[in-house]
Design a protein around this motif. Structure first.
Motif, mmCIF file in Angstrom:
data_model
loop_
_atom_site.group_PDB
_atom_site.id
_atom_site.type_symbol
_atom_site.label_atom_id
_atom_site.label_comp_id
_atom_site.label_asym_id
_atom_site.label_seq_id
_atom_site.Cartn_x
_atom_site.Cartn_y
_atom_site.Cartn_z
ATOM 1 N N UNK A 9 0.840 -1.204 0.000
ATOM 2 C CA UNK A 9 0.000 0.000 0.000
ATOM 3 C C UNK A 9 0.877 1.258 0.000
ATOM 4 N N UNK A 10 0.600 2.161 -0.910
ATOM 5 C CA UNK A 10 1.361 3.413 -0.975
ATOM 6 C C UNK A 10 2.665 3.299 -1.745
ATOM 7 N N UNK A 11 3.030 2.098 -2.194
ATOM 8 C CA UNK A 11 4.293 1.939 -2.925
ATOM 9 C C UNK A 11 4.058 2.146 -4.415
ATOM 10 N N UNK A 12 4.976 2.912 -5.002
ATOM 11 C CA UNK A 12 4.843 3.223 -6.430
ATOM 12 C C UNK A 12 5.913 2.465 -7.209
ATOM 13 N N UNK A 13 5.447 1.576 -8.062
ATOM 14 C CA UNK A 13 6.401 0.742 -8.811
ATOM 15 C C UNK A 13 6.295 1.083 -10.296
ATOM 16 N N UNK A 14 7.453 1.435 -10.856
ATOM 17 C CA UNK A 14 7.524 1.685 -12.290
ATOM 18 C C UNK A 14 7.955 0.377 -12.933
ATOM 19 N N UNK A 15 7.049 -0.232 -13.693
ATOM 20 C CA UNK A 15 7.348 -1.532 -14.304
ATOM 21 C C UNK A 15 7.874 -1.311 -15.718
ATOM 22 N N UNK A 16 9.146 -1.660 -15.916
ATOM 23 C CA UNK A 16 9.758 -1.552 -17.251
ATOM 24 C C UNK A 16 9.689 -2.903 -17.929
ATOM 25 N N UNK A 17 9.056 -2.944 -19.097
ATOM 26 C CA UNK A 17 8.924 -4.221 -19.805
ATOM 27 C C UNK A 17 9.818 -4.183 -21.041
ATOM 28 N N UNK A 18 10.781 -5.108 -21.088
ATOM 29 C CA UNK A 18 11.602 -5.184 -22.299
ATOM 30 C C UNK A 18 11.150 -6.399 -23.110
ATOM 31 N N UNK A 19 11.715 -6.546 -24.297
ATOM 32 C CA UNK A 19 11.130 -7.445 -25.288
ATOM 33 C C UNK A 19 11.509 -8.902 -25.209
ATOM 34 N N UNK A 20 10.887 -9.612 -24.290
ATOM 35 C CA UNK A 20 11.073 -11.065 -24.228
ATOM 36 C C UNK A 20 9.702 -11.713 -24.155
ATOM 37 N N UNK A 21 9.641 -13.000 -24.481
ATOM 38 C CA UNK A 21 8.363 -13.700 -24.492
ATOM 39 C C UNK A 21 7.679 -13.641 -23.116
ATOM 40 N N UNK A 22 8.508 -13.577 -22.044
ATOM 41 C CA UNK A 22 7.930 -13.546 -20.692
ATOM 42 C C UNK A 22 7.118 -12.271 -20.442
ATOM 43 N N UNK A 23 7.198 -11.311 -21.365
ATOM 44 C CA UNK A 23 6.417 -10.074 -21.209
ATOM 45 C C UNK A 23 4.929 -10.381 -21.069
ATOM 46 N N UNK A 30 1.238 -7.246 -12.903
ATOM 47 C CA UNK A 30 0.678 -5.928 -12.568
ATOM 48 C C UNK A 30 -0.570 -6.096 -11.696
ATOM 49 N N UNK A 31 -1.427 -7.028 -12.108
ATOM 50 C CA UNK A 31 -2.674 -7.242 -11.367
ATOM 51 C C UNK A 31 -2.358 -7.627 -9.918
ATOM 52 N N UNK A 32 -1.379 -8.526 -9.747
ATOM 53 C CA UNK A 32 -1.054 -8.996 -8.388
ATOM 54 C C UNK A 32 -0.380 -7.917 -7.541
ATOM 55 N N UNK A 33 0.454 -7.113 -8.179
ATOM 56 C CA UNK A 33 1.090 -6.020 -7.423
ATOM 57 C C UNK A 33 0.018 -5.033 -6.956
ATOM 58 N N UNK A 34 -0.945 -4.770 -7.832
ATOM 59 C CA UNK A 34 -2.032 -3.839 -7.464
ATOM 60 C C UNK A 34 -2.872 -4.449 -6.332
ATOM 61 N N UNK A 35 -3.122 -5.754 -6.414
ATOM 62 C CA UNK A 35 -3.875 -6.433 -5.341
ATOM 63 C C UNK A 35 -3.213 -6.220 -3.982
ATOM 64 N N UNK A 36 -1.863 -6.150 -4.004
ATOM 65 C CA UNK A 36 -1.121 -5.961 -2.748
ATOM 66 C C UNK A 36 -1.014 -4.496 -2.356
ATOM 67 N N UNK A 37 -1.638 -3.622 -3.138
ATOM 68 C CA UNK A 37 -1.697 -2.214 -2.743
ATOM 69 C C UNK A 37 -0.825 -1.288 -3.563
ATOM 70 N N UNK A 38 0.039 -1.838 -4.456
ATOM 71 C CA UNK A 38 0.971 -0.976 -5.188
ATOM 72 C C UNK A 38 0.259 -0.178 -6.279
ATOM 73 N N UNK A 39 0.849 0.982 -6.603
ATOM 74 C CA UNK A 39 0.416 1.718 -7.780
ATOM 75 C C UNK A 39 1.441 1.444 -8.878
ATOM 76 N N UNK A 85 11.199 10.221 -10.594
ATOM 77 C CA UNK A 85 10.953 10.889 -9.305
ATOM 78 C C UNK A 85 9.726 10.286 -8.628
ATOM 79 N N UNK A 86 8.772 9.866 -9.464
ATOM 80 C CA UNK A 86 7.516 9.312 -8.943
ATOM 81 C C UNK A 86 7.740 7.950 -8.279
ATOM 82 N N UNK A 87 8.654 7.150 -8.863
ATOM 83 C CA UNK A 87 8.738 5.732 -8.476
ATOM 84 C C UNK A 87 9.515 5.502 -7.179
ATOM 85 N N UNK A 88 9.036 4.540 -6.383
ATOM 86 C CA UNK A 88 9.829 4.054 -5.236
ATOM 87 C C UNK A 88 10.733 2.907 -5.667
#
Ligand code: C5P
Length: 408
Positions: A9-23, A30-39, A85-88
């Protein structure tokens, strides 16, 4: 829901996605991080968009994704500076060999790599690539360089790869990455506030003569990682280090020593202010009985040379015997019967906890950037899975902190 239930909760995560099949796993992540309170805000490379659509990531994150340095809105707000600046935490998942190479070399040729260079905040990466690419000397070298710069390296996992090969290179599953994010932010919690900790690290050198010595392959990386993380958790750190090739950690009292005798003296002196003593050093068990003050010469006609060795003091055993002793944590690097040997040492050296690892496993322990530990108390056992040494350090310190607080 409160913070205990939603630890991000209250944590800001900037998710950088690079080009691999695991993308394709990033929507779930993202859905699970949000479930745990992250933005979550998402940055995608051009190749990432070949594997998962910006619309999918926009929908799950609730924000328009960022993908270019050159859109009018990016230019207007200097988006890369705003975003960092936004991201934790900047989490790159999947991190391809390419983005890892850019990170290591400071290349900034798109939005994501520019963000990496512009941020002063923490970066974690979850490598994902073919096993051969992962094991390539260039990738391993790049990973070592960025690990030295305090980038957290989460994974990769082992298993079947998209190309059919089997080995290390799979991105960690979303659940594992969420747990790592939770642990990462837990390390920010000042759970060791005002606790004084002495840590021994690295090898010792036992001199034979002015130019030769007996030593071992310890890199000091585990002890230094513990020092860095414990300091972040609020502890006052005295790091007593044998000779290593590592930069001194910030805000830590560093005492450099060479021999076991010097490490022993510095350890005893540190007891004036020491609540917890963590013996991570690979101390030479024996030293030459005699130090030759001049360089020893090759003897004509003598093919065998006997060197008499005598036992060094057992530093942690002597620290655990002072009255009252600090909370003592030892390490046991073993090649077989790990549990049995670790428990024997726990008892013989009168330790509170012992962290054991199997150094016969490749990439784990001595001189490597990753480790896996099993921590034993008299009655319990805790497994810390294979991960970057900083991540292992966070988990180890969390266990230590709980036991130390319970004993106080
Ligand atoms: O007995 P062994 O060397 O395997 O024990 C390992 C643990 O004891 C580690 O925590 C190490 O730092 C510590 N130790 C020590 N002084 C020694 C030998 C080991 O503090 N002379």
């Amino acid at each position: 829901m409160n913070k205990r239930q939603r630890p991000l909760l209250g944590k800001k995560i900037l998710l950088g996605i690079s080009g691999g099949i695991a993308a394709y796993k990033c929507a779930e992540l993202t859905r699970r991080l949000i479930e745990q309170g992250a933005e979550i805000r998402v940055v995608m490379t051009a190749c990432a968009k070949e594997f998962i659509t910006p619309l999918t990531m926009q929908t799950v994150s609730g924000h328009v994704i960022s993908d270019s340095l050159f859109t009018p809105q990016a230019a207007a707000s200097i988006e890369h500076i705003e975003l960092v600046k936004w991201a934790n935490l900047l989490l790159i998942a999947p991190a391809t060999a390419n983005i890892i190479a850019k990170l290591s070399n400071g290349i900034a040729d798109d939005l994501l790599s520019t963000l990496c260079l512009a941020t002063q905040g923490p970066i974690a990466i979850s490598p994902a690539m073919n096993v051969q690419m992962y094991q390539a000397a260039a990738t391993q070298n790049n990973l070592s360089i960025i690990a030295e710069r305090d980038v957290f390296i989460w994974g990769p996992a082992e298993g079947m790869q998209a190309c059919g090969d089997v080995g290390l290179g799979r991105m960690l599953e979303p659940d594992a990455l969420v747990d790592l994010c939770i642990n990462f932010f837990a390390s920010d919690a000042k759970i060791l506030s005002s606790v004084s900790i002495t840590i021994t690290a690295g090898p010792t050198q036992e001199a034979l003569d002015p130019v030769r010595y007996i030593s071992n392959h310890s890199s000091g990386k585990m002890g230094y990682a513990i020092a860095v993380c414990a300091q972040k958790m609020g502890a006052n750190i005295t790091l007593i280090s044998g000779p290593v090739n590592l930069s001194p950690p910030k805000n830590v009292k560093l005492i450099k020593v060479l021999s076991a005798k010097e490490m022993h003296c510095a350890s005893l002196a540190s007891l004036k202010e020491c609540d917890i003593f963590i013996a991570c050093a690979a101390v030479a068990d024996y030293k030459p009985a005699r130090f030759a003050s001049q360089k020893m010469k090759k003897q004509q006609g003598i093919d065998d040379l006997m060197i008499k060795l005598v036992k060094n003091p057992d530093i942690i055993a002597s620290i655990a015997s002072v009255e009252p002793p600090p909370f003592c944590v030892g390490f046991a690097a073993e090649t077989q019967d790990v549990k049995e040997h670790a428990l024997k040492k726990l008892k013989a050296k009168k330790l509170d906890l012992i962290a054991a690892n199997n150094v016969s496993i490749t990439d784990q322990g001595f001189n490597s950037d990753q480790n896996a530990l099993t921590v034993y108390s008299k009655s319990r056992q805790f497994d810390i899975p294979f991960a970057d040494k900083k991540e292992v350090a966070v988990q180890l310190l969390t266990i230590i902190s709980k036991h130390f607080t319970a004993k106080e």
